[in-house]
Design an enzyme around this catalytic site. Structure first.
Site, mmCIF file in Angstrom:
data_model
loop_
_atom_site.group_PDB
_atom_site.id
_atom_site.type_symbol
_atom_site.label_atom_id
_atom_site.label_comp_id
_atom_site.label_asym_id
_atom_site.label_seq_id
_atom_site.Cartn_x
_atom_site.Cartn_y
_atom_site.Cartn_z
ATOM 1 N N GLY A 230 102.644 29.721 51.550
ATOM 2 C CA GLY A 230 101.509 29.185 52.280
ATOM 3 C C GLY A 230 100.999 27.887 51.700
ATOM 4 O O GLY A 230 100.790 26.902 52.419
ATOM 5 N N ASP A 231 100.779 27.857 50.384
ATOM 6 C CA ASP A 231 100.298 26.644 49.723
ATOM 7 C C ASP A 231 101.137 26.320 48.494
ATOM 8 O O ASP A 231 100.650 25.738 47.532
ATOM 9 C CB ASP A 231 98.821 26.784 49.339
ATOM 10 C CG ASP A 231 98.561 27.965 48.403
ATOM 11 O OD1 ASP A 231 99.504 28.756 48.154
ATOM 12 O OD2 ASP A 231 97.428 28.096 47.918
ATOM 13 N N GLU A 232 102.414 26.695 48.528
ATOM 14 C CA GLU A 232 103.321 26.450 47.413
ATOM 15 C C GLU A 232 104.460 25.527 47.854
ATOM 16 O O GLU A 232 105.000 25.659 48.953
ATOM 17 C CB GLU A 232 103.906 27.766 46.894
ATOM 18 C CG GLU A 232 102.870 28.714 46.304
ATOM 19 C CD GLU A 232 103.507 29.981 45.755
ATOM 20 O OE1 GLU A 232 104.712 29.940 45.429
ATOM 21 O OE2 GLU A 232 102.811 31.010 45.680
#
Length: 312
Positions: A230-232
């Protein structure tokens, strides 16, 4: 008597028809002219090449040109040349066959993709020659490349998706690949959930897209930039000498990566933790082990906010 002459006429007519028919090689040449392909062979002791006209056309050469294998190899790009030599040596050693899709650049500057199909001719268990077919697959390769990019692209950020990164992790560990990979960086945006909660998911999407674009600009030499969660994000870098050089490069760009993102009159804050793993020279290249090392370094950085970057 009439019967004899009739039979003779039939035989003469059949002979005339047969005389008009091409032999096997001529038939092949005529059929091969319908598609961009040709036959080739290479005598192993002498490296002497023999091509049909179709192969000369593929490589942009004239049948009058003197074939030299070193010159021909120079037309392959580096990755294709390494794979060709690797597969070729394995086939010669095992008296087996192989196939390879390779990229060449012809003397006229035109880049083409060719499919090589090869087999060995052996005597007393020892390979004496390689032979096979070469076919132009440039248009097919372009179509598949477009489909692959669509399947492996993250639609929000424009970088590669998790499936593309997974393909890197699952590829066989070869010496050729180890020479092209220097380090793996893993980025995790800190406090990203708060951005979604306070400003909404559209603002969060804007932050992800902005961060991906900053990674592209910060690491133009990267082999792969991928959104793996998701936010990596993951960044695969080529070798750059000592690991301290890569560490210094990452420290130098972190400031630009963390600049606030404009959104609806506000400036959205970004935070990031970074895990870094260098490919060890003393062990065989292992993509999975490299990822595990970088992942451990990333979580060490997340546990200690004072450390923006942790190196495994």
């Amino acid at each position: 008597m009439i019967h004899f002459h009739a039979n003779a006429a039939i035989k003469d007519s059949a002979k005339a028809i047969n005389d008009d028919r091409p032999d096997t090689l001529k038939l092949f040449e005529q059929a091969a002219a319908l598609v961009p392909m040709g036959a080739w062979s290479c005598d192993l002791p002498s490296d002497e090449l023999a091509w049909t006209g179709g192969v000369f056309d593929l490589f942009g050469l004239s049948p009058k040109d003197i074939l030299d294998r070193r010159m021909v190899l120079g037309m392959y790009d580096e990755e294709s040349r390494e794979l060709l030599e690797h597969k070729r040596s394995k086939a010669v050693e095992a008296c087996s066959d192989f196939t390879l899709d390779a990229r060449i650049v012809r003397p006229d500057g035109m880049a083409r993709w060719i499919r090589i199909t090869a087999a060995t001719r052996a005597r007393n268990g020892r390979a004496e020659a390689l032979y096979g077919m070469k076919q132009d697959i440039t248009e097919d390769h372009a179509r598949w490349e477009r489909l692959r990019l669509q399947a492996e692209c993250d639609p929000l950020t424009g970088v590669a998706n998790r499936a593309r990164f997974q393909r890197f992790l699952e590829q066989p560990d070869t010496s050729a690949m180890s020479e092209r990979v220097g380090a793996l960086l893993l980025f995790d945006l800190d406090g990203f959930k708060k951005i979604n909660d306070w400003w909404g998911h559209a603002a969060g999407d804007a932050c992800l897209a902005a961060f991906a674009e900053r990674l592209r600009r910060a690491f133009p030499q990267a082999h792969l930039i991928s959104r793996i969660g998701g936010d990596e994000f993951a960044v695969l870098l080529p070798p750059a000498g000592m690991r301290s050089i890569i560490e210094a490069e990452v420290h130098a760009v972190i400031g630009n990566l963390l600049l606030p993102v404009p959104w609806g009159g506000d400036l959205l804050p970004l935070g990031v933790s970074v895990g870094f793993a260098h490919v060890p020279t003393e062990h065989p290249f292992d993509p999975q082990a490299l990822f595990v090392s970088a992942d451990k370094a990333l979580y060490a950085a997340k546990r200690n906010p004072s450390l923006a970057l942790v190196c495994a």
